[in-house]
Design a protein around this motif. Structure first.
Motif, PDB file in Angstrom:
ATOM      1  N   PRO A 189      35.190  52.236  38.968  1.00 52.06           N
ATOM      2  CA  PRO A 189      35.080  53.146  40.112  1.00 52.06           C
ATOM      3  C   PRO A 189      35.795  52.576  41.343  1.00 52.06           C
ATOM      4  O   PRO A 189      36.046  51.366  41.405  1.00 52.06           O
ATOM      5  CB  PRO A 189      33.570  53.234  40.351  1.00 52.06           C
ATOM      6  N   ALA A 190      36.120  53.437  42.275  1.00 53.67           N
ATOM      7  CA  ALA A 190      36.897  53.026  43.447  1.00 53.67           C
ATOM      8  C   ALA A 190      36.233  51.867  44.189  1.00 53.67           C
ATOM      9  O   ALA A 190      36.918  51.000  44.732  1.00 53.67           O
ATOM     10  CB  ALA A 190      37.086  54.222  44.379  1.00 53.67           C
ATOM     11  N   ASP A 191      34.896  51.843  44.210  1.00 55.66           N
ATOM     12  CA  ASP A 191      34.204  50.784  44.960  1.00 55.66           C
ATOM     13  C   ASP A 191      33.748  49.639  44.052  1.00 55.66           C
ATOM     14  O   ASP A 191      32.812  48.920  44.385  1.00 55.66           O
ATOM     15  CB  ASP A 191      32.998  51.378  45.694  1.00 55.66           C
ATOM     16  N   TYR A 192      34.421  49.452  42.911  1.00 54.67           N
ATOM     17  CA  TYR A 192      33.913  48.469  41.946  1.00 54.67           C
ATOM     18  C   TYR A 192      33.860  47.056  42.517  1.00 54.67           C
ATOM     19  O   TYR A 192      32.985  46.276  42.168  1.00 54.67           O
ATOM     20  CB  TYR A 192      34.729  48.515  40.640  1.00 54.67           C
ATOM     21  N   LEU A 193      34.801  46.740  43.421  1.00 52.18           N
ATOM     22  CA  LEU A 193      34.804  45.371  43.966  1.00 52.18           C
ATOM     23  C   LEU A 193      33.569  45.119  44.830  1.00 52.18           C
ATOM     24  O   LEU A 193      33.002  44.029  44.797  1.00 52.18           O
ATOM     25  CB  LEU A 193      36.079  45.119  44.771  1.00 52.18           C
ATOM     26  N   ASP A 194      33.155  46.134  45.576  1.00 50.34           N
ATOM     27  CA  ASP A 194      31.936  45.990  46.395  1.00 50.34           C
ATOM     28  C   ASP A 194      30.723  45.818  45.503  1.00 50.34           C
ATOM     29  O   ASP A 194      29.857  44.979  45.746  1.00 50.34           O
ATOM     30  CB  ASP A 194      31.738  47.215  47.295  1.00 50.34           C
ATOM     31  N   GLN A 195      30.666  46.637  44.425  1.00 48.42           N
ATOM     32  CA  GLN A 195      29.535  46.530  43.492  1.00 48.42           C
ATOM     33  C   GLN A 195      29.526  45.162  42.817  1.00 48.42           C
ATOM     34  O   GLN A 195      28.468  44.550  42.634  1.00 48.42           O
ATOM     35  CB  GLN A 195      29.624  47.622  42.422  1.00 48.42           C
TER      36      GLN A 195
END
Ligand code: NI
Length: 255
Positions: A72-78
């Motif tokens: 997902p687009a926010d995978y790095l934050d997750q």
């Protein structure tokens, strides 16, 4: 004798029927530690949940090249959040897989590079999955110069020459079932390049079942077959090598 299976997938659905039983018998089979490695965000969550339930299991969180296209687009934050969990000891598995090419290569490269940067930033060791893509992965790593995190080349399939380069970059080298296979000459040659203080053993279970159990589901207890083969290759006793590889895994994962 204590054994550390440095790379397994106990969260895999192939353990759904009897996971608790498999885990319950690990310690009596000498496996006193294992690292459950994630391949995407949901599996990383499952690995961390297992590590919370069993104190001899630790976890790695990361996005595998196969799953890179679905990140997902926010995978790095997750991922950053998962890496902050005290049960998480590494970022992985990440890398490039041009054998299956399940994600487009440019996506694989981007997701590998982004996670590499995150690992460096957070000072987390990296678990690398590299298949038929050592040229590109080596280039990505070389281009980073000194900005490299600690790490391990998991289920190593590199040539002896490349193994020497990975060692110069400070990485550990890990071998799984393929080192026991009949046509293992190139893997054995690569293994001989690795000094004992940089060698890890793993099962990658439920995949890559070692000889003599081919055809069966692999499980962490079978790491002793990898140990026995490596002891034979390196001409040391299994007792000595189990202790060395146990300590190496603890050093890599900061345990
Ligand atoms: Ni794996």
């Amino acid at each position: 004798m204590r054994l550390f299976d440095s790379h397994c997938h106990l969260d895999d659905e192939r353990f759904n029927e009897d996971r608790a039983e498999v885990i319950a018998h690990l310690q009596e089979k000498g496996v006193t530690r294992c690292c459950c490695v994630g391949s995407d965000l949901p599996s990383s969550h499952r690995c961390i949940a297992l590590a919370k339930e069993y104190d001899f299991i630790c976890a790695a969180a990361g996005v595998h090249p196969h799953e890179a296209k679905d990140a997902p687009a926010d995978y790095l934050d997750q991922l950053r959040e998962l890496l902050q969990d005290p049960c998480t000891v590494a970022l992985g598995e990440i890398g490039l897989d041009y054998y299956y090419d399940l994600s487009p290569r440019d996506v694989q490269k981007r997701v590998a590079q982004e996670q590499l940067e995150l690992a460096f930033e957070m000072d987390m060791p990296v678990i690398f999955h590299i298949r038929d893509a050592h040229g590109d992965m080596y280039e990505i790593l070389r281009a980073r110069g000194k900005k490299l995190p600690a790490g391990v080349i998991h289920c190593c399939s590199a040539s002896p020459e490349l193994v020497r380069e990975y060692l110069k970059m400070g990485f550990y080298i890990s071998f799984a079932g393929p080192v026991t296979f009949k046509k293992a000459a190139s893997v054995v040659a690569a293994s001989l390049e690795v000094p004992l203080n940089r060698l890890l053993i793993e099962t990658d279970s439920p995949y890559l079942t070692p000889v003599p159990l081919r055809g069966q589901r692999n499980e962490p207890a079978f790491v002793r077959y990898i140990l026995e083969k490596q002891a034979e290759i390196h001409g040391v006793s299994t007792e000595e090598l189990s202790e060395i590889t146990y300590q190496n895994a603890c050093d890599l994962y900061n345990i």
